[in-house]
Design an enzyme around this catalytic site. Structure first.
Site, short mmCIF file in Angstrom:
data_model
loop_
_atom_site.label_atom_id
_atom_site.label_comp_id
_atom_site.label_asym_id
_atom_site.label_seq_id
_atom_site.Cartn_x
_atom_site.Cartn_y
_atom_site.Cartn_z
N ASP A 134 29.20 37.45 35.22
CA ASP A 134 30.59 37.67 35.60
C ASP A 134 30.97 39.13 35.38
OD1 ASP A 134 32.98 35.98 36.51
OD2 ASP A 134 33.84 37.29 35.00
N ARG A 149 26.10 23.32 34.96
CA ARG A 149 27.27 23.83 34.25
C ARG A 149 27.72 22.84 33.17
NH1 ARG A 149 31.78 24.87 32.49
NH2 ARG A 149 33.49 25.92 33.53
N ARG A 156 30.70 26.41 42.01
CA ARG A 156 31.18 25.03 41.92
C ARG A 156 31.19 24.22 43.22
NH1 ARG A 156 36.46 25.47 38.22
NH2 ARG A 156 36.42 27.60 39.06
N TYR A 158 42.38 42.89 34.26
CA TYR A 158 42.19 41.73 33.37
C TYR A 158 42.42 42.13 31.91
CZ TYR A 158 40.31 39.13 37.32
OH TYR A 158 40.18 38.50 38.53
O1 1CP Z 1 34.04 27.19 36.01
C1 1CP Z 1 33.06 27.87 36.31
O2 1CP Z 1 31.95 27.39 36.56
C2 1CP Z 1 33.26 29.32 36.28
C3 1CP Z 1 33.69 29.93 37.59
C4 1CP Z 1 33.04 31.28 37.70
C5 1CP Z 1 31.83 31.58 38.35
C6 1CP Z 1 30.91 30.65 39.10
C7 1CP Z 1 33.52 32.47 37.11
C8 1CP Z 1 34.72 32.66 36.26
N1 1CP Z 1 32.63 33.49 37.43
C9 1CP Z 1 31.60 32.99 38.18
C10 1CP Z 1 30.41 33.71 38.64
C11 1CP Z 1 30.60 35.03 39.28
N2 1CP Z 1 31.68 35.86 39.16
C12 1CP Z 1 29.63 35.67 40.08
C13 1CP Z 1 28.25 35.07 40.26
C14 1CP Z 1 27.35 35.31 41.30
C15 1CP Z 1 27.62 34.77 42.69
O3 1CP Z 1 28.33 35.46 43.46
O4 1CP Z 1 27.06 33.73 43.04
C16 1CP Z 1 30.18 36.90 40.50
C17 1CP Z 1 29.58 37.94 41.40
C18 1CP Z 1 31.47 37.00 39.91
C19 1CP Z 1 32.35 38.16 40.05
C20 1CP Z 1 33.78 38.05 39.66
N3 1CP Z 1 34.35 37.42 38.59
C21 1CP Z 1 34.82 38.73 40.34
C22 1CP Z 1 34.60 39.68 41.50
C23 1CP Z 1 34.36 38.98 42.78
C24 1CP Z 1 35.51 38.17 43.33
O5 1CP Z 1 35.31 36.97 43.56
O6 1CP Z 1 36.59 38.76 43.57
C25 1CP Z 1 36.03 38.44 39.68
C26 1CP Z 1 37.41 38.93 40.05
C27 1CP Z 1 35.71 37.61 38.57
C28 1CP Z 1 36.67 37.11 37.53
C29 1CP Z 1 36.54 35.64 37.39
N4 1CP Z 1 35.57 35.01 36.67
C30 1CP Z 1 35.67 33.65 36.82
C31 1CP Z 1 36.77 33.40 37.69
C32 1CP Z 1 37.24 32.05 38.10
C33 1CP Z 1 37.30 34.65 38.05
C34 1CP Z 1 38.43 34.92 39.03
C35 1CP Z 1 39.74 34.88 38.34
C36 1CP Z 1 40.85 35.41 39.22
O7 1CP Z 1 41.00 34.97 40.37
O8 1CP Z 1 41.58 36.29 38.74
#
Ligand code: 1CP
Length: 354
Positions: A77, A40, A31, A154
């Site tokens: 994700d 998106r 984002r 989760y």
């Molecule tokens: O609104 C949107 O557009 C969605 C936001 C979003 C995005 C861009 C989510 C929801 N996931 C992602 C993509 C994503 N998630 C990637 C893509 C590749 C890149 O790195 O460019 C990856 C590797 C993840 C991995 C992920 N998802 C993790 C592990 C890494 C980290 O950041 O700690 C975790 C914990 C998630 C869960 C998740 N999915 C989405 C969100 C906002 C979250 C985090 C929620 C939380 O904080 O508990």
């Protein structure tokens, strides 16, 4: 053997000589980029974006058009696995991920269906092969999964959490129940990552975002043990090349030796440890990935460049360092600051590789 125009990311993970330190950013597609927000909004919700291979490929490639990144990461994700297990993943505006049917008992765990990553998660494999094709060998593609412990937080909390009370209650009052779930998740993550490798991922990373909320003993019992099992079960070679494995436990700085002892190729570091200390502790065994505080990207260009130089100096001479942020890029970072960061890594790292 696959021809890669730029393989310094794979080489650094294997501690082979490189001309400069490779760099990519956790959450590099997302984002903070206006072009991501555009796609998106076209796709509708986040999971529709993940399920559309062409659009998932497009957003994966967006940051590579702006910056000289040394790797691409699959756009998907970590919560695709619990979704495939039937928990009903959904996103509420501004609230992050949620599950309709969280896990609360042994009976719930026994009901979890076995799934085939090439069927229920075929959309992920389609995204992997589409991205790999469109990369045209420019840079390697990273596949990923959450760690069993992080996925379980989760699944049991029903979404994001701050105190992790439900999963800790299960861990300390009914440990066999939690182990049943973690063991199932370890098997699923292993087959999921192996399917990503078969579909074209050239390296894989396990995100253990919440392992650092555990005591040292509980970390080993409930998180590390299962990541170890995954490392043991992964395909380590494809296309005549090694497929390096990176384990990242956020807040895991206390446990680097134990993480390195799993047999992984690289350990991801957040910003709460000096990379120089980390290298002294485990640098003969594994490569290191990290570790600039993502909030440094709010600073002026000179401050960002100064921090990059400090971290490069901390790691010192030779290969075995993949530069990254210590966690995901924040969504309100100015995109031009990310360019300053990436360019600085390349510009200032050359002397360390002579
Ligand atoms: O609104 C949107 O557009 C969605 C936001 C979003 C995005 C861009 C989510 C929801 N996931 C992602 C993509 C994503 N998630 C990637 C893509 C590749 C890149 O790195 O460019 C990856 C590797 C993840 C991995 C992920 N998802 C993790 C592990 C890494 C980290 O950041 O700690 C975790 C914990 C998630 C869960 C998740 N999915 C989405 C969100 C906002 C979250 C985090 C929620 C939380 O904080 O508990």
């Amino acid at each position: 053997m696959s021809d890669l125009k730029n393989d310094r990311y794979l080489k650094a993970l294997l501690k082979q000589p490189v001309d400069m330190t490779p760099v990519w950013m956790m959450r590099q597609a997302g984002r903070y980029l206006p072009e991501y927000r555009e796609v998106r909004s076209q796709a509708g919700d986040f999971m529709s974006l993940c399920k559309n291979a062409e659009l998932a490929c497009e957003v994966t490639l967006q940051p590579l058009r702006r910056y000289e990144l040394d790797a691409a990461i699959l756009f998907s994700d970590i919560l695709t696995i619990p979704d495939a297990m039937g928990l009903g993943l959904y996103f509420e505006a501004g609230e992050g991920p949620k599950f309709e049917r969280p896990i609360s008992s042994k009976a719930d765990i026994k009901k979890i269906p076995n799934f085939d990553p090439n069927v229920e998660l075929q959309y992920v494999m389609n995204a992997v092969s589409t991205i790999r094709k469109n990369l045209q060998g420019d840079v390697p593609l990273i596949g990923f999964s959450g760690s069993p412990w992080t996925l379980a937080t989760y699944m049991i909390e029903g979404g994001s959490s701050k105190a992790f009370t439900k999963i800790k209650k299960m861990a300390f009052s009914e440990p066999q129940t939690l182990h049943l779930l973690l063991d199932k998740l370890a098997d699923s993550v292993t087959t999921y990552l192996n399917a990503q490798i078969a579909a074209g991922a050239q390296s894989v990373m396990v995100f253990d975002t919440w392992g650092g909320v555990l005591s040292p003993a509980a970390y080993k019992e409930f998180s590390l043990q299962y990541m170890h099992k995954i490392v043991d079960g992964l395909t380590r070679e494809a296309d005549g090349r090694k497929v390096p494995v990176t384990l990242f436990t956020k807040n895991g700085g206390m446990w680097l030796e134990a993480i390195a002892a799993t047999g992984c190729d690289a350990v991801g570091l957040d910003w709460t440890i000096n990379i120089e200390d980390a290298k002294a502790r485990v640098g003969d065994k594994v490569a290191l990935q990290g570790n600039m505080d993502p909030s440094m990207l709010y600073a002026p260009a000179e401050r960002i460049e100064q921090e990059v130089q400090t971290i490069l100096k901390g790691f010192g001479n030779g290969s075995g360092h993949v530069f990254n942020l210590g966690h995901g890029i924040h969504l309100d970072v100015p995109p031009e600051n990310a360019k300053v960061f990436i360019d600085a890594v390349h510009k200032f790292s050359k002397p360390y590789h002579q």
